[in-house]
Design a protein around this motif. Structure first.
Motif, PDB file in Angstrom:
ATOM      1  N   SER A  40       0.835  -1.208   0.000  1.00 54.24           N
ATOM      2  CA  SER A  40       0.000   0.000   0.000  1.00 54.24           C
ATOM      3  C   SER A  40       0.867   1.254   0.000  1.00 54.24           C
ATOM      4  O   SER A  40       0.556   2.234  -0.687  1.00 54.24           O
ATOM      5  CB  SER A  40      -0.996   0.000   1.163  1.00 54.24           C
ATOM      6  N   LEU A  43       2.275   1.752  -3.604  1.00 51.00           N
ATOM      7  CA  LEU A  43       1.270   2.299  -4.514  1.00 51.00           C
ATOM      8  C   LEU A  43       0.956   3.755  -4.181  1.00 51.00           C
ATOM      9  O   LEU A  43       0.751   4.575  -5.085  1.00 51.00           O
ATOM     10  CB  LEU A  43      -0.009   1.467  -4.485  1.00 51.00           C
ATOM     11  N   ASN A  44       0.909   4.093  -2.910  1.00 50.97           N
ATOM     12  CA  ASN A  44       0.623   5.470  -2.517  1.00 50.97           C
ATOM     13  C   ASN A  44       1.710   6.421  -3.021  1.00 50.97           C
ATOM     14  O   ASN A  44       1.421   7.533  -3.464  1.00 50.97           O
ATOM     15  CB  ASN A  44       0.501   5.567  -0.996  1.00 50.97           C
ATOM     16  N   ILE A  50      -4.608  10.288  -6.163  1.00 52.35           N
ATOM     17  CA  ILE A  50      -5.417   9.364  -5.354  1.00 52.35           C
ATOM     18  C   ILE A  50      -5.495   9.911  -3.936  1.00 52.35           C
ATOM     19  O   ILE A  50      -4.647  10.713  -3.528  1.00 52.35           O
ATOM     20  CB  ILE A  50      -4.862   7.921  -5.343  1.00 52.35           C
ATOM     21  N   TRP A  52      -6.698   7.512  -1.334  1.00 55.47           N
ATOM     22  CA  TRP A  52      -6.728   6.352  -0.449  1.00 55.47           C
ATOM     23  C   TRP A  52      -6.290   5.129  -1.240  1.00 55.47           C
ATOM     24  O   TRP A  52      -6.696   4.934  -2.385  1.00 55.47           O
ATOM     25  CB  TRP A  52      -8.151   6.125   0.085  1.00 55.47           C
ATOM     26  N   VAL A  53      -5.449   4.310  -0.630  1.00 46.56           N
ATOM     27  CA  VAL A  53      -5.052   3.038  -1.231  1.00 46.56           C
ATOM     28  C   VAL A  53      -4.818   2.049  -0.103  1.00 46.56           C
ATOM     29  O   VAL A  53      -4.175   2.369   0.900  1.00 46.56           O
ATOM     30  CB  VAL A  53      -3.792   3.169  -2.124  1.00 46.56           C
ATOM     31  N   GLU A 116     -13.091   5.122  -8.263  1.00 44.79           N
ATOM     32  CA  GLU A 116     -12.528   4.023  -7.472  1.00 44.79           C
ATOM     33  C   GLU A 116     -12.214   2.842  -8.379  1.00 44.79           C
ATOM     34  O   GLU A 116     -12.872   2.633  -9.398  1.00 44.79           O
ATOM     35  CB  GLU A 116     -13.559   3.622  -6.416  1.00 44.79           C
ATOM     36  N   ASP A 132      -8.087  -1.756  -2.845  1.00 39.23           N
ATOM     37  CA  ASP A 132      -9.030  -0.667  -3.071  1.00 39.23           C
ATOM     38  C   ASP A 132      -8.254   0.635  -3.237  1.00 39.23           C
ATOM     39  O   ASP A 132      -7.382   0.946  -2.417  1.00 39.23           O
ATOM     40  CB  ASP A 132      -9.977  -0.569  -1.869  1.00 39.23           C
ATOM     41  N   ILE A 133      -8.545   1.379  -4.309  1.00 34.95           N
ATOM     42  CA  ILE A 133      -7.894   2.666  -4.544  1.00 34.95           C
ATOM     43  C   ILE A 133      -8.969   3.685  -4.898  1.00 34.95           C
ATOM     44  O   ILE A 133      -9.788   3.449  -5.782  1.00 34.95           O
ATOM     45  CB  ILE A 133      -6.844   2.588  -5.677  1.00 34.95           C
ATOM     46  N   SER A 135      -9.922   7.939  -5.699  1.00 37.39           N
ATOM     47  CA  SER A 135      -9.402   9.203  -6.205  1.00 37.39           C
ATOM     48  C   SER A 135     -10.431  10.305  -6.012  1.00 37.39           C
ATOM     49  O   SER A 135     -11.636  10.054  -6.126  1.00 37.39           O
ATOM     50  CB  SER A 135      -9.069   9.083  -7.695  1.00 37.39           C
TER      51      SER A 135
END
Length: 160
Positions: A40, A43-44, A50, A52-53, A116, A132-133, A135
């Motif tokens: 996570s 990816l962040n 975005i 939230w990831v 999302e 889950d990601i 934006s």
């Protein structure tokens, strides 16, 4: 030691690089929570636009529970079949939502989220959870994001 690379190539090439970084980051670590946490964070750091990831992990036959993530506090439990995460988990299919407010039953953990993508995590035929990601932009995720995030999850699955 893990090093952050510059992502200055095509979108596909940048994703391929982050997937290689994921494998190198997780290679010798057997702990699932540590690996989901680093995935996570990676990816962040990699994805722009975005808010939230993270991961929701299967907690029982019919419920996901919040796992490692980057972002604001989130919903803790999501029933299978509810919202984007629960629907992706139940159908075992990636769901890309251009406008979350148009998704029936969307669960709003962060009011700023507008689009999302959710990718199910399946290992040996068993559902483990979802990536889950979110934006704050409408239509943030496209076909390339979907394909490459599915590849990211496929590599991650080897280490969890």
């Amino acid at each position: 030691m893990f090093q952050v690379e510059n992502y200055n190539k095509s979108k596909e090439e940048n994703y391929s690089l982050v997937i290689k970084q994921l494998a190198a980051l997780l290679e010798d670590e057997p702990n699932r929570v540590a690996n989901l946490s680093n995935a996570s964070a990676l990816l962040n750091q990699f994805l722009d636009r975005i808010n939230w990831v993270g991961f929701y992990c299967l907690d029982s036959e019919n419920e996901l529970v919040l796992g490692p993530f980057q972002g604001l506090p989130a919903c803790v439990r999501i029933p299978l079949g509810k919202g984007v995460c629960g629907t992706s988990a139940q159908t075992r299919k990636t769901i890309r939502v251009a406008d979350v407010h148009a998704f029936p039953g969307h669960i709003a953990c962060d009011a700023a989220s507008r689009s999302e993508i959710v990718v199910p995590i399946i290992k040996d035929g068993e559902l483990l959870g979802v990536l889950d990601i979110d934006s704050p932009e409408l239509e943030r995720f496209d076909e390339v994001d979907e394909k490459m995030l599915e590849e990211f999850v496929a590599v991650l699955t080897k280490y969890i």
